[in-house]
Write a protein that holds these residues in place. Structure first.
Motif, short mmCIF file in Angstrom:
data_model
loop_
_atom_site.label_atom_id
_atom_site.label_comp_id
_atom_site.label_asym_id
_atom_site.label_seq_id
_atom_site.Cartn_x
_atom_site.Cartn_y
_atom_site.Cartn_z
N VAL A 1 40.60 37.88 15.31
CA VAL A 1 40.73 37.77 16.76
C VAL A 1 39.85 38.83 17.38
N GLU A 2 38.94 38.40 18.26
CA GLU A 2 37.99 39.30 18.87
C GLU A 2 38.47 39.79 20.23
N PRO A 3 38.01 40.96 20.68
CA PRO A 3 38.29 41.38 22.05
C PRO A 3 37.82 40.32 23.03
N LYS A 4 38.57 40.14 24.14
CA LYS A 4 38.29 39.04 25.04
C LYS A 4 37.21 39.33 26.07
N THR A 5 36.95 40.60 26.38
CA THR A 5 35.99 40.90 27.43
C THR A 5 34.59 40.50 26.99
N LYS A 6 33.81 39.99 27.92
CA LYS A 6 32.45 39.58 27.62
C LYS A 6 31.64 39.65 28.90
N ALA A 7 30.33 39.62 28.75
CA ALA A 7 29.46 39.69 29.92
C ALA A 7 29.77 38.55 30.88
N GLY A 8 29.91 38.86 32.16
CA GLY A 8 30.16 37.85 33.16
C GLY A 8 31.62 37.51 33.35
N ALA A 9 32.51 38.12 32.58
CA ALA A 9 33.93 37.83 32.71
C ALA A 9 34.47 38.40 34.02
N ALA A 10 35.61 37.85 34.46
CA ALA A 10 36.24 38.33 35.68
C ALA A 10 36.66 39.78 35.52
N THR A 11 36.42 40.59 36.54
CA THR A 11 36.81 41.99 36.53
C THR A 11 37.68 42.29 37.73
N SER A 12 38.24 43.50 37.75
CA SER A 12 39.16 43.88 38.82
C SER A 12 38.49 43.88 40.19
N GLU A 13 37.15 44.02 40.24
CA GLU A 13 36.45 44.04 41.52
C GLU A 13 36.63 42.72 42.29
N LEU A 14 36.86 41.64 41.59
CA LEU A 14 37.06 40.35 42.25
C LEU A 14 38.31 40.35 43.11
N PHE A 15 39.27 41.19 42.79
CA PHE A 15 40.58 41.12 43.41
C PHE A 15 40.78 42.16 44.51
N GLY A 16 39.83 43.05 44.71
CA GLY A 16 39.99 44.08 45.71
C GLY A 16 40.87 45.21 45.20
N ASP A 17 41.10 46.20 46.03
CA ASP A 17 41.83 47.40 45.63
C ASP A 17 43.12 47.51 46.43
N SER A 18 43.96 46.50 46.30
CA SER A 18 45.21 46.49 47.05
C SER A 18 46.24 47.39 46.40
#
Length: 267
Positions: free
Chosen positions: A56-73
């Motif tokens: 099982v590989e780590p899930k993060t990859k280039a272009g994946a969704a990051t916290s910046e998409l959600f704002g800093d609420s």
């Protein structure tokens, strides 16, 4: 879902998650492996139910969704629970791309799970989603949901198909990402996606995500959506619709990106 997913998960991994899998991977082993999901982390070998191992590989990859998409609420509100509906079953499909052979506008769906008290992201939680195709038909219930406008029907599961169903495990930012198609509609309901969040082997949330009517109108003038006529219910006339569950929609290449945060009770 927990009845089956706690015991085993069938090997429906995408190639970023698992290689050369044999047998099934237990939920505990999957969560432990996905816990090391930082950038550049090593792959992890876990045992399967038949005594073999899979990577099982780590899930993060280039272009994946990051916290910046959600704002800093810094404020959180417990996400509204919604009805499960008649077409749920445990699909045992751990995958990010759930389209299979379904046609329609590409929808990239990014979901963040947080603790409703602390607003901290919840990693290693299981998020699974399911929805109808462009014609309003659900996999597993094609006979029940096919007809004049689609819609709920009686009886249980009618086929073994699993398109537009899948689950993912949240990363260290509490985020999962799916690739699917923009859902169609069926009689008696507005456009929606169903979702569940499972924390520590318990279902913490059952809910639905909704769509902006202006965006749906633009999508539905194109094929294959345009072949399905007679939509009878919209957001403002749907008995389940809740504005707090609207996806934040934007264009994403030739498709759309939908973003939503889910705040749940984690204990």
């Amino acid at each position: 879902m927990m009845r089956n997913i706690v015991r085993t998960m069938k090997r429906s991994f995408n190639r970023r998650q698992a290689l050369a899998a044999f047998g099934s991977v237990s939920l505990g082993a999957l969560l432990a492996a996905c816990g090391d999901d930082g950038g550049g982390g090593a792959s992890t070998a876990v045992s399967t139910t038949d005594g073999r191992t899979t990577t099982v590989e780590p899930k993060t990859k280039a272009g994946a969704a990051t916290s910046e998409l959600f704002g800093d609420s810094s404020s959180c509100t417990l996400t509204m629970q919604e009805t499960e509906g008649p077409y749920y079953f445990d699909a045992d499909s751990i995958r990010s791309d759930i389209r299979e052979d379904r046609e329609g506008a590409r929808l990239r769906l990014a979901i963040r799970v947080r603790d409703a008290k602390s607003c901290e992201p919840l990693k290693n939680t299981v998020v699974d989603i399911w929805h109808c195709d462009a014609a309003g038909v659900y996999s597993g219930f094609e006979a029940a949901s096919t007809g004049a406008g689609g819609g709920p029907g009686g009886g249980g599961r009618t086929d073994q198909k699993k398109y537009l169903r899948g689950a993912q495990v949240t990363n260290s930012d509490g985020i999962v990402e799916f690739v699917t198609v923009y859902p169609g509609w069926y009689r008696g309901r507005t456009v929606h996606i169903h979702g569940k969040v499972h924390v520590d082997n318990k279902t913490a949330l059952t809910t639905q995500f909704f769509f902006d009517e202006d965006v749906s109108a633009r999508v539905y003038v194109r094929r294959p959506y345009s072949e399905h006529q007679g939509r009878d219910v919209f957001n403002d006339s749907d008995s389940i619709f809740d504005r707090t569950l609207l996806l934040d929609l934007s264009k994403d290449g030739n498709g759309y990106l939908g973003v939503i945060s889910l705040d749940v009770q984690s204990a």
